[in-house]
Design a protein around this motif. Structure first.
Motif, short mmCIF file in Angstrom:
data_model
loop_
_atom_site.label_atom_id
_atom_site.label_comp_id
_atom_site.label_asym_id
_atom_site.label_seq_id
_atom_site.Cartn_x
_atom_site.Cartn_y
_atom_site.Cartn_z
N THR A 156 -17.13 -25.97 -23.05
CA THR A 156 -16.69 -27.41 -22.45
C THR A 156 -15.29 -27.30 -21.97
OG1 THR A 156 -17.96 -28.27 -24.44
CG2 THR A 156 -15.85 -29.69 -23.65
N HIS A 157 -15.22 -27.91 -20.77
CA HIS A 157 -13.86 -27.90 -19.88
C HIS A 157 -13.38 -29.25 -20.27
CE1 HIS A 157 -15.11 -24.60 -17.08
NE2 HIS A 157 -15.97 -24.37 -17.92
N SER A 158 -12.11 -29.38 -20.23
CA SER A 158 -11.33 -30.40 -20.93
C SER A 158 -10.06 -30.80 -19.87
CB SER A 158 -11.12 -30.43 -22.34
OG SER A 158 -10.36 -31.97 -22.45
N TYR A 159 -10.09 -31.67 -18.99
CA TYR A 159 -8.91 -31.93 -18.06
C TYR A 159 -7.80 -32.61 -19.25
CZ TYR A 159 -5.58 -33.20 -14.78
OH TYR A 159 -4.26 -33.26 -13.85
N LEU A 160 -8.20 -33.47 -20.03
CA LEU A 160 -7.29 -34.11 -21.17
C LEU A 160 -6.57 -33.06 -22.14
CD1 LEU A 160 -6.41 -36.95 -21.99
CD2 LEU A 160 -8.42 -36.80 -23.67
N GLY A 161 -7.46 -32.11 -22.56
CA GLY A 161 -7.05 -30.86 -22.99
C GLY A 161 -5.66 -30.08 -22.32
N TYR A 162 -6.13 -29.96 -20.96
CA TYR A 162 -5.29 -29.10 -20.42
C TYR A 162 -3.79 -29.74 -20.03
CZ TYR A 162 -3.27 -27.78 -15.67
OH TYR A 162 -2.29 -27.37 -14.88
N TYR A 163 -4.04 -31.16 -19.60
CA TYR A 163 -2.86 -31.93 -19.31
C TYR A 163 -1.99 -31.80 -20.51
CZ TYR A 163 -0.25 -35.66 -17.38
OH TYR A 163 0.69 -36.32 -16.68
N GLY A 164 -2.78 -31.89 -21.93
CA GLY A 164 -1.68 -32.21 -22.89
C GLY A 164 -0.76 -30.90 -23.14
N LYS A 165 -1.70 -29.81 -22.85
CA LYS A 165 -0.76 -28.45 -23.13
C LYS A 165 0.05 -28.08 -21.79
CE LYS A 165 -4.72 -26.19 -25.28
NZ LYS A 165 -5.97 -25.65 -24.81
N GLN A 204 -8.26 -20.52 -18.79
CA GLN A 204 -7.27 -20.65 -19.62
C GLN A 204 -7.04 -22.15 -20.02
OE1 GLN A 204 -4.20 -18.47 -18.27
NE2 GLN A 204 -4.76 -16.64 -19.58
N ASP A 205 -6.85 -22.61 -21.17
CA ASP A 205 -6.35 -24.03 -21.06
C ASP A 205 -7.44 -24.94 -20.87
OD1 ASP A 205 -4.22 -23.16 -21.85
OD2 ASP A 205 -2.90 -23.31 -20.14
N ILE A 206 -8.01 -25.06 -19.94
CA ILE A 206 -9.00 -26.02 -19.26
C ILE A 206 -10.32 -25.81 -20.15
CG2 ILE A 206 -10.55 -27.06 -17.74
CD1 ILE A 206 -8.02 -26.48 -15.59
N VAL A 207 -10.63 -24.84 -20.43
CA VAL A 207 -11.87 -24.11 -21.53
C VAL A 207 -11.48 -24.36 -22.81
CG1 VAL A 207 -13.48 -22.75 -21.76
CG2 VAL A 207 -12.81 -22.77 -19.50
N LYS A 208 -12.12 -25.68 -23.38
CA LYS A 208 -11.78 -25.95 -24.55
C LYS A 208 -12.41 -25.12 -25.88
CE LYS A 208 -12.75 -30.43 -26.47
NZ LYS A 208 -12.57 -31.71 -26.41
N ALA A 209 -13.69 -25.00 -25.56
CA ALA A 209 -14.47 -24.43 -26.68
C ALA A 209 -15.89 -23.73 -25.96
CB ALA A 209 -15.06 -25.17 -27.75
N ILE A 210 -16.20 -22.60 -26.38
CA ILE A 210 -17.51 -21.97 -26.17
C ILE A 210 -18.71 -22.59 -27.02
CG2 ILE A 210 -18.95 -20.17 -26.11
CD1 ILE A 210 -16.71 -18.55 -25.23
N GLU A 217 -15.13 -17.72 -33.84
CA GLU A 217 -15.89 -17.00 -33.10
C GLU A 217 -15.97 -17.02 -31.55
OE1 GLU A 217 -19.87 -16.06 -34.38
OE2 GLU A 217 -20.58 -14.82 -32.66
N GLY A 218 -16.16 -18.31 -31.19
CA GLY A 218 -15.91 -19.04 -29.64
C GLY A 218 -14.40 -18.63 -29.21
N ASP A 219 -13.43 -19.05 -30.04
CA ASP A 219 -12.23 -18.71 -29.17
C ASP A 219 -11.91 -17.16 -29.21
OD1 ASP A 219 -11.78 -21.28 -29.59
OD2 ASP A 219 -10.51 -21.20 -31.42
N ALA A 220 -12.43 -16.65 -30.11
CA ALA A 220 -12.28 -15.18 -29.87
C ALA A 220 -12.91 -14.43 -28.66
CB ALA A 220 -12.73 -14.35 -31.14
N LEU A 221 -14.12 -15.05 -28.43
CA LEU A 221 -14.82 -14.48 -27.32
C LEU A 221 -14.35 -14.98 -25.93
CD1 LEU A 221 -17.54 -13.16 -26.08
CD2 LEU A 221 -18.75 -15.55 -26.51
N LEU A 222 -13.81 -16.33 -26.09
CA LEU A 222 -13.25 -16.66 -24.81
C LEU A 222 -11.87 -16.02 -24.51
CD1 LEU A 222 -13.16 -19.16 -22.59
CD2 LEU A 222 -11.77 -20.56 -24.12
N ALA A 223 -11.22 -15.57 -25.48
CA ALA A 223 -9.93 -14.71 -24.97
C ALA A 223 -10.30 -13.50 -24.79
CB ALA A 223 -9.10 -14.71 -26.57
N GLN A 224 -11.38 -12.91 -25.12
CA GLN A 224 -11.87 -11.55 -24.83
C GLN A 224 -12.29 -11.72 -23.36
OE1 GLN A 224 -15.02 -10.27 -27.26
NE2 GLN A 224 -15.42 -8.20 -25.93
N LEU A 225 -13.03 -12.61 -23.05
CA LEU A 225 -13.54 -12.72 -21.69
C LEU A 225 -12.29 -13.07 -20.67
CD1 LEU A 225 -16.98 -14.69 -22.19
CD2 LEU A 225 -16.89 -12.56 -21.71
N ASN A 226 -11.48 -13.88 -21.05
CA ASN A 226 -10.38 -14.32 -20.11
C ASN A 226 -9.59 -12.99 -20.10
OD1 ASN A 226 -10.57 -16.97 -19.47
ND2 ASN A 226 -9.59 -17.60 -21.30
#
Ligand code: SIN
Length: 280
Positions: A156-165, A204-210, A217-226
């Protein structure tokens, strides 16, 4: 036939000896449009482009999108999104600190941009380089077991999440801006629509979750792929000069702006963003 030289062993080329300011360069731009599919990033130095000409060149790549942050469409043409630390009459000329994270432009909409054309109007003498990563090299250099594990996952990609960060110190998005940018779901491995080559599609930041995995587990995978995607083997660092035009393929690269002494130096960059299609 354009005169080119490589920027990185795996992707990116510089076109040399080309003046894009005249409409006579239309055939050369058509060739650049074709080359973008395979080379993913094209640099042309020493250009003098009016806003009109920048938009005309960009339109040869496809229809253009206008950015949701309308306050930074400050030139005479709404297709140009201004990135800048400069204030004029107490108002920002462009969005400062935009893109200081790894991302692919407009990944937060259903049909993200296929490519962007960034033109350097004013650049600081040091700093503010832009890093580009080939997401095709990133995908292809993953262990086969990891390629298979992620092949059908979505994020899931989130502009709102990115903007807030990214812009926590600013006024929040308006209701209209939020309505234009609902969260969207994209595959984390995408197929280039022209070449069929596969890319990692994270960020980073825009991608909210796998999706479909427990959050940790999703956060760890995303961090690993990034982390894998931004390793030095797949990166080209662009050191800007005034008059550079860099065109990149958002379907097969990510990029990240880097800091500079923004109290001392001015930076003014004009970006156009070409419409794309839904990732698959
Ligand atoms: C962007 O993220 O599109 C801009 C990158 C930069 O300003 O270097």
């Amino acid at each position: 036939m354009l005169n080119t030289r490589p920027l990185h062993p795996g992707f990116g080329i510089e076109v040399v000896g080309l003046d894009l300011s005249s409409p006579g360069s239309a055939a050369a731009i058509d060739e650049m449009v074709r080359m973008l599919d395979t080379h993913a990033l094209i640099l042309v130095r020493n250009q003098t482009l009016t806003n009109q000409r920048h938009v005309e060149i960009s339109r040869q790549f496809g229809p253009l999108l206008t950015h949701v942050l309308k306050q930074f469409l400050t030139t005479d043409l709404p297709e140009i999104y201004v990135l800048s630390n400069v204030q004029e009459d107490g108002k920002p000329l462009g969005n400062h600190k935009e893109g200081w994270n790894w991302h692919s432009d407009l990944s937060y909409v259903e049909e993200p941009s296929m490519g962007s054309l960034l033109y350097a109007v004013e650049v600081p003498p040091v700093g503010a380089d832009t890093l580009f990563s080939s997401m095709q090299l990133a995908y292809e250099s993953l262990p086969i077991a990891m390629q298979e594990r992620i092949r059908d996952l979505t994020a899931t990609h989130s502009y709102l999440g990115y903007y807030g960060k990214a812009f926590a110190d600013r006024a929040p998005l308006s209701d209209e801006q939020k309505a234009r940018t609902p969260d969207v779901v994209h595959p984390i491995v995408r197929t280039h629509p022209t070449t069929g080559r596969l890319s990692l599609y994270v960020g980073q930041d825009i991608v909210k979750a796998i999706n479909g995995l427990p959050q940790a587990e999703g956060d760890a995978l995303l961090a690993q792929l990034n982390a894998h995607a931004i390793n030095s083997a797949s990166i080209y660092r662009h050191v800007w000069q005034k008059g550079d035009l860099v065109v990149w393929d958002n379907r097969s690269t990510m990029h990240c702006a880097t800091p500079y002494d923004d109290d001392t130096y001015r930076r003014v960059m004009h970006r156009t963003t070409v419409a794309g299609t839904r990732p698959f």
